[in-house]
Motif scaffolding. Sequence first.
Motif, short mmCIF file in Angstrom:
data_model
loop_
_atom_site.label_atom_id
_atom_site.label_comp_id
_atom_site.label_asym_id
_atom_site.label_seq_id
_atom_site.Cartn_x
_atom_site.Cartn_y
_atom_site.Cartn_z
N LEU A 141 0.85 -1.18 0.00
CA LEU A 141 0.00 0.00 0.00
C LEU A 141 0.89 1.23 0.00
CD1 LEU A 141 -2.81 1.39 0.29
CD2 LEU A 141 -2.51 1.19 2.77
N THR A 142 0.68 2.11 -0.97
CA THR A 142 1.39 3.38 -1.02
C THR A 142 0.37 4.51 -0.91
OG1 THR A 142 1.30 3.81 -3.41
CG2 THR A 142 2.99 2.26 -2.63
N THR A 143 0.84 5.74 -1.03
CA THR A 143 -0.07 6.88 -0.94
C THR A 143 -0.92 7.04 -2.19
OG1 THR A 143 1.69 8.33 -1.75
CG2 THR A 143 1.42 8.14 0.65
N SER A 144 -0.69 6.20 -3.22
CA SER A 144 -1.48 6.32 -4.45
C SER A 144 -1.85 4.99 -5.09
CB SER A 144 -0.72 7.18 -5.48
OG SER A 144 0.52 6.56 -5.82
N SER A 145 -1.45 3.85 -4.49
CA SER A 145 -1.74 2.57 -5.13
C SER A 145 -1.74 1.44 -4.10
CB SER A 145 -0.69 2.26 -6.21
OG SER A 145 0.59 2.07 -5.63
N THR A 146 -2.30 0.31 -4.51
CA THR A 146 -2.24 -0.91 -3.70
C THR A 146 -2.21 -2.11 -4.62
OG1 THR A 146 -3.31 -2.23 -1.96
CG2 THR A 146 -4.77 -1.01 -3.44
N TYR A 147 -1.46 -3.12 -4.20
CA TYR A 147 -1.23 -4.30 -5.03
C TYR A 147 -1.12 -5.51 -4.12
CZ TYR A 147 1.36 -7.66 -7.93
OH TYR A 147 1.75 -8.78 -8.59
N GLY A 148 -1.61 -6.68 -4.57
CA GLY A 148 -1.40 -7.87 -3.77
C GLY A 148 -2.28 -9.03 -4.16
N THR A 149 -2.05 -10.17 -3.48
CA THR A 149 -2.83 -11.39 -3.64
C THR A 149 -2.94 -12.07 -2.29
OG1 THR A 149 -2.08 -11.75 -5.92
CG2 THR A 149 -2.97 -13.65 -4.74
N VAL A 150 -4.13 -12.54 -1.95
CA VAL A 150 -4.32 -13.41 -0.78
C VAL A 150 -5.09 -14.63 -1.24
CG1 VAL A 150 -4.18 -11.67 1.05
CG2 VAL A 150 -6.34 -12.03 -0.13
#
Length: 393
Positions: free
Chosen positions: A143-152
Amino acid sequence: MVAQKNTSNEHYMLKGSLRKNGFDRWRLVTVGRETETGEERVFFIEFYIVNPLLSPEECVLGFKSRVNVNTEEDLHAALAGTASVKKIKSEDLVQPSFAMVRAGYLSTNGRQINGYFPSNQIQTGKTDLLIKVGSDESNYCSLTTSSTYGTVAVTMDEANEQPELLSHSGKMSWNLHYTRKLSFSPDLKTNGYTWAVNGAYTEFEGKIVYNMHEYIVSPEKSCGYIDKMWGHEPPSPFFHLHSSNLTSIINGKKLDDSCFVVQGECNSSLSVLVSLNGKDVTFNASKAKGYDITYDFSQMPDDEDGVKYHWSVSVSNRNYVVDIDAYCDTKAMFLRDYECPEGNRKVLRLAGGGTGTGELKLYKKIRKNLELIEQVHVANIVCEYGNIELPPQ
């Protein structure tokens, strides 16, 4: 109300005593539409950190079964599953310690998928990086101040055999960018926790894949929201509403750059934050009160549409009155459990849904009279209510 702005409260806050007795949670909510059918779902992504210093190298889950085996007789009894195993004294309950990424959707048949990481796999930054968890570049959530990325992902066997995961089975991945259009300030501060609304009205864009189904997130229809909470213990009762999908009943027009948020309880009160067409009205429960408020959470009588819950809020000060009524079908809600830092299997249990509807009215006080400034129909309301609970003895 302030526009998009990076602030210190959106960064990692577990310092000092909070490292051994504290939690930190980032929460993002957005609407996505299935590419083939157009089906709409309200998705959520959360980063939840608990007591990181207690067990940096291994996740400790408070709901994992632990049995003390002190003698050879105890060992044989446990392995054989005989009745005498009931006499073995259970291990002392523990404090949890983990980093969790929870993702899912708050619509009918809602689901949550919980991925766990030891706290030594947490990375934080002082610039645009807010939090990143995972062991390598092929297996991480960020998580950044302008984006989010991931997989669970949690398999059916894992969900069935490890109830301590507090998770459904399934897989969700996401790659989203966002722009925060409106935020509220100051934060709600109590002795137990602090709550910050850094993106009350946020535009998301990108893609979510849930169990092989692709959902597109577009800025104009994302109804996005971001908030953050940290401290020693979350609020109980937990009373929350938010939406940025508002349409004027007076003229029938969609209200751009408008939203409202309700959060509590705090000091037996709620914070109510409203922005309608540039008119900002805020009631902060951690400040000197200066306002009167009544609120309630109740179950409506059954009707042909099924069972609904009702959130009602009426708040006023010297200048304004805000009335809010929100309704959510119970079939569009499900339960989520959050382990509390204290341990002892103490959890915050929330019932929540993302498809609530209702009305909001804003009045201005003119002497002894009320002038209706705006009356709006509200859709895509995230409705939550819950309490901290202990397991039955």
